[in-house]
Design a protein around this motif. Structure first.
Motif, PDB file in Angstrom:
ATOM      1  N   UNK A 114       0.814  -1.214   0.000  1.00  0.00           N
ATOM      2  CA  UNK A 114       0.000   0.000   0.000  1.00  0.00           C
ATOM      3  C   UNK A 114       0.848   1.264   0.000  1.00  0.00           C
ATOM      4  N   UNK A 115       2.174   1.115   0.063  1.00  0.00           N
ATOM      5  CA  UNK A 115       3.048   2.290   0.121  1.00  0.00           C
ATOM      6  C   UNK A 115       4.094   2.240  -0.990  1.00  0.00           C
ATOM      7  N   UNK A 116       3.701   2.499  -2.223  1.00  0.00           N
ATOM      8  CA  UNK A 116       4.682   2.457  -3.321  1.00  0.00           C
ATOM      9  C   UNK A 116       5.694   3.589  -3.243  1.00  0.00           C
ATOM     10  N   UNK A 117       5.340   4.691  -2.555  1.00  0.00           N
ATOM     11  CA  UNK A 117       6.289   5.793  -2.427  1.00  0.00           C
ATOM     12  C   UNK A 117       7.502   5.392  -1.579  1.00  0.00           C
ATOM     13  N   UNK A 118       7.287   4.545  -0.580  1.00  0.00           N
ATOM     14  CA  UNK A 118       8.382   4.069   0.251  1.00  0.00           C
ATOM     15  C   UNK A 118       9.327   3.180  -0.564  1.00  0.00           C
ATOM     16  N   UNK A 119       8.750   2.309  -1.374  1.00  0.00           N
ATOM     17  CA  UNK A 119       9.566   1.437  -2.222  1.00  0.00           C
ATOM     18  C   UNK A 119      10.348   2.272  -3.229  1.00  0.00           C
ATOM     19  N   UNK A 120       9.733   3.293  -3.774  1.00  0.00           N
ATOM     20  CA  UNK A 120      10.412   4.167  -4.738  1.00  0.00           C
ATOM     21  C   UNK A 120      11.582   4.892  -4.079  1.00  0.00           C
ATOM     22  N   UNK A 121      11.372   5.397  -2.860  1.00  0.00           N
ATOM     23  CA  UNK A 121      12.451   6.097  -2.158  1.00  0.00           C
ATOM     24  C   UNK A 121      13.604   5.153  -1.822  1.00  0.00           C
ATOM     25  N   UNK A 122      13.285   3.923  -1.450  1.00  0.00           N
ATOM     26  CA  UNK A 122      14.346   2.954  -1.144  1.00  0.00           C
ATOM     27  C   UNK A 122      15.129   2.590  -2.400  1.00  0.00           C
ATOM     28  N   UNK A 123      14.416   2.431  -3.522  1.00  0.00           N
ATOM     29  CA  UNK A 123      15.094   2.118  -4.775  1.00  0.00           C
ATOM     30  C   UNK A 123      15.960   3.293  -5.216  1.00  0.00           C
ATOM     31  N   UNK A 124      15.490   4.493  -5.033  1.00  0.00           N
ATOM     32  CA  UNK A 124      16.260   5.679  -5.377  1.00  0.00           C
ATOM     33  C   UNK A 124      17.512   5.785  -4.503  1.00  0.00           C
ATOM     34  N   UNK A 125      17.385   5.494  -3.211  1.00  0.00           N
ATOM     35  CA  UNK A 125      18.537   5.538  -2.311  1.00  0.00           C
ATOM     36  C   UNK A 125      19.561   4.464  -2.684  1.00  0.00           C
ATOM     37  N   UNK A 126      19.100   3.271  -3.021  1.00  0.00           N
ATOM     38  CA  UNK A 126      20.006   2.199  -3.428  1.00  0.00           C
ATOM     39  C   UNK A 126      20.721   2.561  -4.726  1.00  0.00           C
ATOM     40  N   UNK A 127      19.988   3.125  -5.675  1.00  0.00           N
ATOM     41  CA  UNK A 127      20.585   3.533  -6.944  1.00  0.00           C
ATOM     42  C   UNK A 127      21.641   4.609  -6.721  1.00  0.00           C
ATOM     43  N   UNK A 128      21.342   5.573  -5.878  1.00  0.00           N
ATOM     44  CA  UNK A 128      22.299   6.649  -5.593  1.00  0.00           C
ATOM     45  C   UNK A 128      23.551   6.099  -4.898  1.00  0.00           C
ATOM     46  N   UNK A 129      23.361   5.184  -3.969  1.00  0.00           N
ATOM     47  CA  UNK A 129      24.511   4.604  -3.263  1.00  0.00           C
ATOM     48  C   UNK A 129      25.400   3.806  -4.219  1.00  0.00           C
ATOM     49  N   UNK A 130      24.800   3.028  -5.088  1.00  0.00           N
ATOM     50  CA  UNK A 130      25.596   2.259  -6.048  1.00  0.00           C
ATOM     51  C   UNK A 130      26.319   3.173  -7.020  1.00  0.00           C
ATOM     52  N   UNK A 131      25.638   4.214  -7.488  1.00  0.00           N
ATOM     53  CA  UNK A 131      26.263   5.157  -8.408  1.00  0.00           C
ATOM     54  C   UNK A 131      27.469   5.828  -7.758  1.00  0.00           C
ATOM     55  N   UNK A 132      27.318   6.275  -6.532  1.00  0.00           N
ATOM     56  CA  UNK A 132      28.423   6.941  -5.846  1.00  0.00           C
ATOM     57  C   UNK A 132      29.578   5.986  -5.568  1.00  0.00           C
TER      58      UNK A 132
END
Length: 54
Positions: free
Chosen positions: A5-23
């Motif tokens: 019921x909280x797709x925004x939380x999943x999106x934020x976690x995916x964005x944080x993971x993507x940013x961490x891997x990129x850095x």
């Protein structure tokens, strides 16, 4: 697991993971152009030591 019921939380976690891997990849990639310069200069110094010792 994330709540469906909280797709925004999943999106934020995916964005944080993507940013961490990129850095992390960026951190490694930034030093790569300096490696050939270090190796070439290091071999010239080693060559000078060898010539001075003979």
């Amino acid at each position: 697991m994330t709540d469906p019921d909280r797709p925004d939380l999943a999106y934020r976690r995916m964005l944080a993971l993507t940013a961490a891997l990129f850095l992390s990849y960026l951190t490694v990639a930034m030093s790569l152009p300096a490696v050939p310069v270090h190796v070439v200069q290091g071999s010239e110094v080693l060559q000078a030591y060898r010539e001075a010792g003979q």
